[in-house]
Design an enzyme around this catalytic site. Structure first.
Site, mmCIF file in Angstrom:
data_model
loop_
_atom_site.group_PDB
_atom_site.id
_atom_site.type_symbol
_atom_site.label_atom_id
_atom_site.label_comp_id
_atom_site.label_asym_id
_atom_site.label_seq_id
_atom_site.Cartn_x
_atom_site.Cartn_y
_atom_site.Cartn_z
ATOM 1 N N MET A 293 0.820 -1.204 0.000
ATOM 2 C CA MET A 293 0.000 0.000 0.000
ATOM 3 C C MET A 293 0.859 1.262 0.000
ATOM 4 S SD MET A 293 -3.140 1.027 -0.074
ATOM 5 C CE MET A 293 -4.180 -0.277 0.544
ATOM 6 N N ARG A 297 0.879 4.038 -2.784
ATOM 7 C CA ARG A 297 0.465 5.420 -2.509
ATOM 8 C C ARG A 297 1.451 6.426 -3.082
ATOM 9 N NH1 ARG A 297 -2.152 4.663 3.650
ATOM 10 N NH2 ARG A 297 -4.159 3.935 2.843
ATOM 11 N N TYR A 441 -8.387 5.832 -5.257
ATOM 12 C CA TYR A 441 -7.827 4.503 -4.986
ATOM 13 C C TYR A 441 -6.529 4.599 -4.197
ATOM 14 C CZ TYR A 441 -5.629 4.863 -9.784
ATOM 15 O OH TYR A 441 -4.979 5.232 -10.927
ATOM 16 N N GLU A 442 -6.183 3.461 -3.556
ATOM 17 C CA GLU A 442 -5.076 3.358 -2.600
ATOM 18 C C GLU A 442 -5.270 4.283 -1.394
ATOM 19 O OE1 GLU A 442 -3.536 0.872 -3.177
ATOM 20 O OE2 GLU A 442 -3.819 0.626 -5.331
ATOM 21 N N GLY A 443 -6.511 4.522 -1.042
ATOM 22 C CA GLY A 443 -6.823 5.349 0.112
ATOM 23 C C GLY A 443 -7.217 6.748 -0.301
#
Length: 596
Positions: A293, A297, A441-443
């Site tokens: 992750m 990011r 996406y990815e947080g």
């Protein structure tokens, strides 16, 4: 149709003049990362992206990926598969991977310009190798020796691609709610059952096998996030001896119809007694997941940067060519029926905003990559620890700010085109649509803000912030006697002091009310991002003045920095005021009063 030209001059300025990459690579032991080799990588990367990927960007958007309901297969847009073959043949897949696993062993900071170019040239295509890189990092840090031999080497050389299978229909950020199960088999593998959604590159025609990294629960796993394990689940079964067997119980159930990145396959993946291999220890999957992750990011932050740069290039070209109206201070091209729109103050506001956020953001993102290299290769333990603390602190800033600024920059670029920006012909509306996903996406941006404020500042007591503030103070002291830098150093030092006091005040209020952390998080994130960019712009001016760059290049850096300090850095005042208003302005209203 939008065009793309790799900004090699500014990339080299960022790497060599500002970040001192040549000396850093030598100090960290990257013997094969001399300036001439890195320059060759940059030149060839620019050629590949300008001539191979960029021309496929529009057709990827118009045709998109095609899903076959009968077979579950996904066909990528015309030219995508062939471009991937060229990418692999060129050795790009393993550029920054270790030599012992088949990679080229280049520094991460030498790889980020390639990543930026790919995202600018063709964001949708770039998502396929992006996910492989995340899987590579997870196996590199957490995989067993046989897993690295069988799966990692195939990912590094590009023969196979990888995915991250985290999200489920009922469970996104809160992974403690996930339901996918993994039951032990007699041969040491596990039978994985469940459904994952939003899986980028979950099915495609690039490679014969796809390596899914899947979060799932063991039968005796504790509830919540402490009961999550990570598994390797290939599309085709693979034994410990590396022999590829029959089709695994993995099938794409659908692909999503999206606002943008149509050329990227976003899949629903169903696991039906699929053979999977445990990575690391049972119930310790979150550690491996965060390795993926955090890598992703930083990579998504570069997506925002790449799109911002491409949008700016096209808006600048159009503003120089488009004749419309006369300058308010008198005609600038009296021999023509009208002046180019670049003479108008509001167009300049939009162009300068794009230029300031893009060139400053490039340093923010590239610096994070140098920290990855120091953490992995630094000889001094204290240096590695400081770099790790700073990397953790800046990661949510890089991800959130560069993507939100990417949305802002593509919006400004479209606006420069007027009505022509809204139609498909010029390609600006595609950039705007593609950019929107990067903040999600990815947080999401909100998740990055909570990570920064809640974890990196509160839980870790601001360790990374202290390192960053130390960098700012060291730079300001170094430039104290430099009158040419005073216009930037003085306000930068003042903002750094305000940043520190703002952090302390949030912490003090949070003691009495935990909601103060969440209430301040979004504004604190952007306050931090704008101060960070002020530092990098001051550093840019200082580096330009002592470099061998042309007078025009130096003047452009100084003038853009002045614009940033005068027009963009003041945004911090609004963020500080919002933080100062406290949680009550958000939380006091009863939920029934929202209406509906």
């Amino acid at each position: 149709m939008s065009t793309y030209k790799a900004p090699l001059a500014d990339i080299r300025f960022a790497l060599y003049d500002v970040l001192g990459a040549e000396a850093l690579f030598a100090r960290l032991g990257f013997a094969d990362a001399s300036r001439d080799i890195v320059d060759a990588v940059l030149d060839e990367g620019a050629r590949f992206n300008e001539t191979v990927l960029a021309p496929l960007n529009r057709i990827g958007d118009e045709v998109g990926c095609v899903y076959d309901k009968t077979s579950g297969d996904v066909t990528t847009p015309p030219g995508f598969k062939q471009a991937y073959a060229q990418y692999v043949d060129g050795g790009w897949a393993g550029l920054t991977s270790p030599i012992e696993f088949g990679g080229q062993g280049m520094p991460h900071a030498a790889g980020v310009p390639l990543k930026e170019m790919i995202d600018a040239a063709n964001l949708a295509w770039g998502n396929f190798p992006l996910l492989s890189h995340g899987a590579t990092e997870a196996l590199l840090h957490h995989g067993e020796a046989w897993q690295q031999e069988v799966f990692l080497k195939a990912l590094v050389d590009g023969r196979w691609t990888g995915t991250m299978c985290l999200t489920e229909p009922h469970c996104g950020t809160d992974l403690g709610l996930l339901k996918t199960r993994a039951t032990p088999n007699a041969d040491g593998s596990h039978a994985v059952n469940g459904t994952k959604i939003f899986i980028t590159a979950g099915e495609h025609d690039f490679t014969d096998n796809i390596v899914h990294l899947v979060l799932a629960r063991l039968p005796d796993a504790p509830a919540g996030s402490k009961g999550i394990s990570l598994f390797i689940v290939p599309k085709f079964k693979v034994g410990k001896d590396g022999v590829v067997g029959e089709r695994n119980g993995v099938r794409c159930g659908a692909i999503e119809h999206k606002m943008g990145i149509h050329g990227s396959a976003t899949c629903v993946i169903n696991f039906d007694d699929a053979q999977g291999w445990l990575i690391g220890e049972p119930n310790k999957g979150l550690a491996a997941m965060f390795t993926m992750m955090n890598t992703a990011r930083l990579a998504v932050g570069l997506q925002g940067l790449g799109l911002a740069d491409r949008a700016y290039q096209n808006a600048l070209r159009y503003a120089r060519e488009r004749l419309q109206g006369r300058s308010l201070s008198g005609p600038k091209q009296p021999d023509k029926p009208a002046d180019p729109i670049i003479v108008h103050p509001d167009v300049r506001r939009m162009l300068l905003t794009q230029k300031a956020l893009t060139e400053g953001g490039r340093l923010l993102g590239y610096h994070a990559a140098t920290l990855v290299d120091v953490v992995g290769h630094g000889a001094d333990e204290q240096e590695r620890q400081q770099a790790d603390a700073l990397l953790g602190f800046v990661t949510p800033i890089v991800k959130a700010c560069l993507t939100e600024w990417g949305v802002e920059c593509t919006y400004h670029a479209l606006q420069c085109f007027g009505g022509h920006g809204y139609i498909a012909e010029h390609g600006m509306e595609q950039l705007a649509r593609d950019a929107r996903i990067t903040t999600l996406y990815e947080g999401t941006t909100g998740i990055q803000a909570l990570d920064l404020m809640g974890r990196k500042v509160m839980q870790l007591q601001g360790a990374g912030l202290r390192v960053f503030l130390g960098m700012i103070e060291a730079f300001c002291k170094e430039q104290e006697g430099n009158e040419a830098l005073h216009e930037f150093v003085a306000p930068l030092r003042a903002k750094a002091g305000e940043w520190q006091q703002l952090t302390i005040s949030i912490g003090q209020r949070a003691v009495a009310n935990a909601d103060e952390v969440g209430a301040a998080a979004y504004d604190y994130l952007f306050y931090s991002g704008y101060v960070a960019l002020a530092y990098w712009w001051a550093r840019s001016v200082a580096a330009a003045e002592t470099s061998s760059q042309s007078d025009a290049f130096k003047a452009a850096k100084r003038e853009t920095a002045r614009f940033y300090f005068a027009r963009i850095l003041p945004r911090t005042q609004a963020h500080a005021a919002a933080i100062g208003s406290g949680a009550a302005s958000l939380m006091s209203m009863d939920v029934t009063h929202f209406g509906g």
